[in-house]
Enzyme design. Structure first.
Site, short mmCIF file in Angstrom:
data_model
loop_
_atom_site.label_atom_id
_atom_site.label_comp_id
_atom_site.label_asym_id
_atom_site.label_seq_id
_atom_site.Cartn_x
_atom_site.Cartn_y
_atom_site.Cartn_z
N GLU A 111 -2.49 18.43 2.10
CA GLU A 111 -2.06 17.11 1.35
C GLU A 111 -1.64 16.11 2.40
O GLU A 111 -1.08 16.50 3.53
CB GLU A 111 -0.89 17.08 0.35
CG GLU A 111 -1.19 17.17 -1.02
CD GLU A 111 -1.79 15.69 -1.74
OE1 GLU A 111 -2.12 15.16 -0.81
OE2 GLU A 111 -1.77 15.41 -2.65
N ASP A 112 -1.80 14.89 2.09
CA ASP A 112 -1.14 13.57 3.18
C ASP A 112 0.29 13.62 2.81
O ASP A 112 0.91 13.43 3.83
CB ASP A 112 -2.09 12.43 2.88
CG ASP A 112 -1.97 11.80 1.29
OD1 ASP A 112 -1.59 12.80 0.31
OD2 ASP A 112 -2.61 10.78 1.09
N ASP A 115 5.20 12.66 -2.72
CA ASP A 115 6.08 11.67 -3.19
C ASP A 115 6.81 11.86 -4.07
O ASP A 115 7.76 12.66 -4.16
CB ASP A 115 4.96 10.53 -3.31
CG ASP A 115 5.66 9.26 -3.75
OD1 ASP A 115 6.81 8.79 -2.90
OD2 ASP A 115 5.06 8.38 -4.16
N PHE A 164 6.22 2.56 1.43
CA PHE A 164 5.09 2.74 1.32
C PHE A 164 4.31 2.75 2.64
O PHE A 164 4.31 1.80 3.29
CB PHE A 164 4.19 1.77 0.28
CG PHE A 164 3.11 2.25 -0.49
CD1 PHE A 164 2.97 3.31 -1.31
CD2 PHE A 164 1.71 2.17 0.01
CE1 PHE A 164 1.72 3.86 -1.99
CE2 PHE A 164 0.56 2.52 -0.19
CZ PHE A 164 0.59 3.39 -1.32
N ARG A 177 -7.36 3.40 5.64
CA ARG A 177 -7.43 4.92 5.88
C ARG A 177 -7.59 5.17 7.29
O ARG A 177 -7.38 6.11 7.73
CB ARG A 177 -8.22 5.66 5.06
CG ARG A 177 -7.83 5.42 3.38
CD ARG A 177 -8.80 6.47 2.55
NE ARG A 177 -8.76 6.32 1.26
CZ ARG A 177 -8.01 6.74 0.57
NH1 ARG A 177 -7.09 7.72 0.97
NH2 ARG A 177 -8.11 6.64 -0.85
P1 IMP Z 1 2.80 12.11 -5.82
O1 IMP Z 1 2.02 12.89 -7.31
O2 IMP Z 1 3.65 11.11 -6.26
O3 IMP Z 1 3.55 13.21 -5.18
O4 IMP Z 1 1.74 11.27 -5.14
C1 IMP Z 1 0.90 12.01 -4.23
C2 IMP Z 1 -0.25 10.91 -3.91
O5 IMP Z 1 0.14 9.67 -4.00
C3 IMP Z 1 -0.40 11.13 -2.55
O6 IMP Z 1 -1.47 12.27 -2.46
C4 IMP Z 1 -1.17 9.94 -2.07
O7 IMP Z 1 -2.29 9.79 -2.34
C5 IMP Z 1 -0.37 8.85 -2.96
N1 IMP Z 1 0.92 8.16 -2.22
C6 IMP Z 1 2.25 8.51 -2.51
N2 IMP Z 1 3.41 7.68 -1.62
C7 IMP Z 1 1.93 7.16 -0.68
C8 IMP Z 1 2.26 6.34 0.31
O8 IMP Z 1 3.20 5.85 0.75
N3 IMP Z 1 1.16 5.54 1.09
C9 IMP Z 1 0.02 5.87 0.53
N4 IMP Z 1 -0.22 6.96 -0.58
C10 IMP Z 1 0.56 7.43 -1.12
#
Ligand code: IMP
Length: 188
Positions: A111-112, A115, A164, A177
């Protein structure tokens, strides 16, 4: 006539750099070495599948697998959680599924960023129903301040504050990206 410079080099730059390309590369190499050491015995008897979560993990995955010194298979899964907003809806769905079954295989999800944790929580539960031999999670970034789900990250690049970030695969509204570094977007 020469092409104009990429937008992120125009002054004033809209980003504050958080991790340079060099810092990212060094950390990715370390994670690759760790995965190599841990999967060397496992990979002798069982397939190892590295699954990139589209689209944000693409740069990380491409660099990481070149530091993994054991045989692996690569696959991708598409997940949608945000649409184009920067706030998690908590609603997650698969937009593109894996190309092959993972039953009986060792899976590493790449994963990137973790969050709120909703995306990875959903993904790990979904993949677990396919009966892999094991599932581990590798994430380049973690924003623990935003956690709404308890997620155990087996291989983590960096912990970051609640801001962010974009670049090195991460986007805001599908942009940025292709930045080689990771930075904050000013004003987001
Ligand atoms: P989560 O479900 O809230 O953990 O979100 C995960 C996804 O939200 C990641 O795979 C990203 O695609 C996107 N995301 C969350 N925070 C960021 C950020 O700071 N920058 C860019 N994408 C984010």
């Amino acid at each position: 006539m020469a092409a104009p410079p990429p937008a992120w080099n125009r002054s004033p730059a809209p980003f504050a750099e958080l991790f340079s390309a060099e810092v990212i590369a060094a950390r990715v190499a370390e994670i690759g070495a760790q995965i190599t050491a841990e999967y060397a015995p496992l990979s002798q008897t069982t397939d190892v599948v590295v699954i990139g979560v589209l689209k944000g993990s693409v740069m990380f995955l491409a660099d990481l697998v070149r530091h993994i010194g054991v045989p692996i298979f690569m696959d991708f899964i598409g997940i949608s959680s945000y649409g184009d907003a920067t706030v998690s809806s908590g609603v997650v769905r698969i937009t593109q599924d894996l190309s092959r079954p993972i039953e009986g295989k060792h899976v590493i999800i790449v994963e990137d960023i973790v969050d709120t944790g909703h995306t990875v929580h959903y993904l790990m539960e979904n993949l677990a129903t396919r009966r892999p031999a094991s599932i581990k999670l590798c994430s380049l970034l973690h924003k623990p301040d935003r956690a709404e789900r308890q997620i155990e990250i087996d291989y983590l690049g960096f912990t970051i504050p609640n801001k962010f970030v974009v670049g090195y695969g991460l986007d805001v509204s599908q942009q940025y990206r292709n930045l080689p570094f990771i930075g904050y977007v000013q004003g987001v």
